[in-house]
Write a protein that holds these residues in place. Structure first.
Motif, PDB file in Angstrom:
ATOM      1  N   GLU A  23     -11.361  -5.148 -10.305  1.00  0.00           N
ATOM      2  CA  GLU A  23     -11.959  -3.965  -9.679  1.00  0.00           C
ATOM      3  C   GLU A  23     -13.466  -4.149  -9.515  1.00  0.00           C
TER       4      GLU A  23
ATOM      5  N   LEU B 223      -3.251  -6.146  -4.482  1.00  0.00           N
ATOM      6  CA  LEU B 223      -4.183  -5.437  -3.603  1.00  0.00           C
ATOM      7  C   LEU B 223      -5.623  -5.556  -4.103  1.00  0.00           C
ATOM      8  N   LYS B 224      -5.805  -5.576  -5.414  1.00  0.00           N
ATOM      9  CA  LYS B 224      -7.154  -5.764  -5.958  1.00  0.00           C
ATOM     10  C   LYS B 224      -7.665  -7.169  -5.671  1.00  0.00           C
TER      11      LYS B 224
ATOM     12  N   SER C  44       3.664   6.134  -5.344  1.00  0.00           N
ATOM     13  CA  SER C  44       3.597   6.353  -6.797  1.00  0.00           C
ATOM     14  C   SER C  44       2.530   7.375  -7.146  1.00  0.00           C
ATOM     15  N   LYS C  45       1.502   7.482  -6.293  1.00  0.00           N
ATOM     16  CA  LYS C  45       0.395   8.395  -6.571  1.00  0.00           C
ATOM     17  C   LYS C  45       0.652   9.806  -6.058  1.00  0.00           C
TER      18      LYS C  45
ATOM     19  N   ASN D 198      -0.475  -3.497  -7.492  1.00  0.00           N
ATOM     20  CA  ASN D 198      -1.868  -3.140  -7.800  1.00  0.00           C
ATOM     21  C   ASN D 198      -2.724  -4.388  -7.965  1.00  0.00           C
ATOM     22  N   LYS D 199      -2.192  -5.377  -8.662  1.00  0.00           N
ATOM     23  CA  LYS D 199      -2.939  -6.626  -8.869  1.00  0.00           C
ATOM     24  C   LYS D 199      -3.177  -7.357  -7.551  1.00  0.00           C
TER      25      LYS D 199
ATOM     26  N   LEU E  23       5.226  -2.073  -8.757  1.00  0.00           N
ATOM     27  CA  LEU E  23       3.936  -1.378  -8.686  1.00  0.00           C
ATOM     28  C   LEU E  23       2.871  -2.112  -9.494  1.00  0.00           C
ATOM     29  N   HIS E  24       3.262  -2.596 -10.673  1.00  0.00           N
ATOM     30  CA  HIS E  24       2.328  -3.333 -11.533  1.00  0.00           C
ATOM     31  C   HIS E  24       1.720  -4.513 -10.778  1.00  0.00           C
TER      32      HIS E  24
ATOM     33  N   VAL F 243       2.195   1.806  -3.545  1.00  0.00           N
ATOM     34  CA  VAL F 243       1.166   2.321  -4.445  1.00  0.00           C
ATOM     35  C   VAL F 243       0.891   3.793  -4.165  1.00  0.00           C
TER      36      VAL F 243
ATOM     37  N   ASP G 171      -9.284  -6.560 -14.223  1.00  0.00           N
ATOM     38  CA  ASP G 171      -8.381  -6.022 -13.205  1.00  0.00           C
ATOM     39  C   ASP G 171      -8.860  -6.287 -11.778  1.00  0.00           C
TER      40      ASP G 171
ATOM     41  N   GLU H 120       0.838  -1.208   0.000  1.00  0.00           N
ATOM     42  CA  GLU H 120       0.000   0.000   0.000  1.00  0.00           C
ATOM     43  C   GLU H 120       0.869   1.254   0.000  1.00  0.00           C
TER      44      GLU H 120
END
Length: 290
Positions: free
Chosen positions: A140, A72-73, A13-14, A69-70, A65-66, A10, A138, A7
């Motif tokens: 989501e 955490l989703k 990066s934001k 994200n996966k 990061l790629h 991510v 993804d 987290e």
């Protein structure tokens, strides 16, 4: 499970600020720094760099990061699925739908689901079919309802639930009201109201118009189907719209629907979900609604 290191990655990066990341996570700034260094030590590589007061990801950091994200989703999806087994049947269900299904099919489905799962939190995202597919891929969204697309994605399971028909729609005051059966020449040189360019409906309509060599005097583009319906009611303009989407207006005599000449435009509507998604009790209940 502790996913905080991912987290942090991510959020860095934001926002590119450790202080902002600490605020978002509700922890202290030294704790964020600890997790950054701990992650670098664990992987044996530099993931973060500071440039001009901003913290950015290195190239290995972008690679991680790629996957972060996966991961955490997938974590969020797993939490939603397993939460359904609590005694109170609490949890959440994320559904996506393109415009026609979200407006005219989903309300009854939601009522059926809430009857068995009264404490279930359900969210609905309305987007074009292509966007819904990507969000399902993804992780989501738990599931989606979309209008047919020409190419089916191999990572998605498709279940046909409805066949929709598109036809010509216009006001009762339009001169075409006297034509029970339309000919192609009845449409030529009229003012036509088009759907937005991202709409799957528009692609089907354009394909039909090109094939049948139907040309208009002018074209108006509107992004909202409701806007299209309202402008048709007050003008002598025409459009090609889903029959399902104008059922109520037809019943009230606000709009007229006619089948298209030559050949109809038909499309299938599907429930879709990620082929790797476990079919939880809520997912099964969702499918039973169709």
């Amino acid at each position: 499970m502790n996913f905080i290191k991912l987290e942090v990655l991510v959020l860095i990066s934001k926002y590119n600020k450790v202080t902002t990341v600490a605020e978002k996570l509700g922890i202290k700034q030294p704790t964020v720094t600890f997790h950054m260094k701990s992650l670098e030590k664990l992987l044996g590589i530099t993931l973060f760099e500071v440039h001009g007061g901003y913290t950015v990801l290195t190239e290995p950091g972008e690679v991680l990061l790629h996957y972060a994200n996966k991961i955490l989703k997938l974590r969020d999806e797993a939490e939603r699925a397993t939460s359904e087994f609590s005694l109170l049947k609490r949890g959440s269900f994320k559904l996506g739908a393109s415009y026609v299904p979200s407006t005219y099919l989903i309300p009854e489905v939601l009522k059926a689901m809430k009857k068995d799962y009264p404490r279930l939190e359900i969210s609905v995202t309305s987007s074009p079919s292509s966007s819904i597919i990507q969000m399902v891929l993804d992780h989501e969204l738990d599931a989606g309802i979309i209008c047919s697309m020409e190419v089916h994605n191999p990572g998605i399971i498709y279940k046909k639930i409805y066949q929709d028909e598109l036809g010509l729609v216009f006001s009762p005051n339009n001169p075409l009201v006297g034509c029970e059966v339309l000919e192609k020449q009845d449409l030529i040189n009229k003012t036509f109201v088009h759907h937005s360019k991202v709409s799957s409906t528009r692609r089907l309509v354009e394909k039909w118009l090109e094939k049948n060599k139907v040309y208009f005097a002018s074209i108006i583009q509107l992004d909202s189907l409701e806007s299209i319906k309202h402008i048709l009611m007050s003008t002598d303009w025409i459009s090609i719209i889903s029959k399902k989407a104008v059922e109520e207006e037809i019943k009230r005599g606000k709009l007229i629907y006619r089948e298209l000449p030559e050949e109809p435009i038909e499309r299938d509507i599907y429930v879709v979900y990620n082929k790797d998604r476990w079919l939880s009790p809520v997912m099964k209940k969702f499918f039973e609604a169709f």
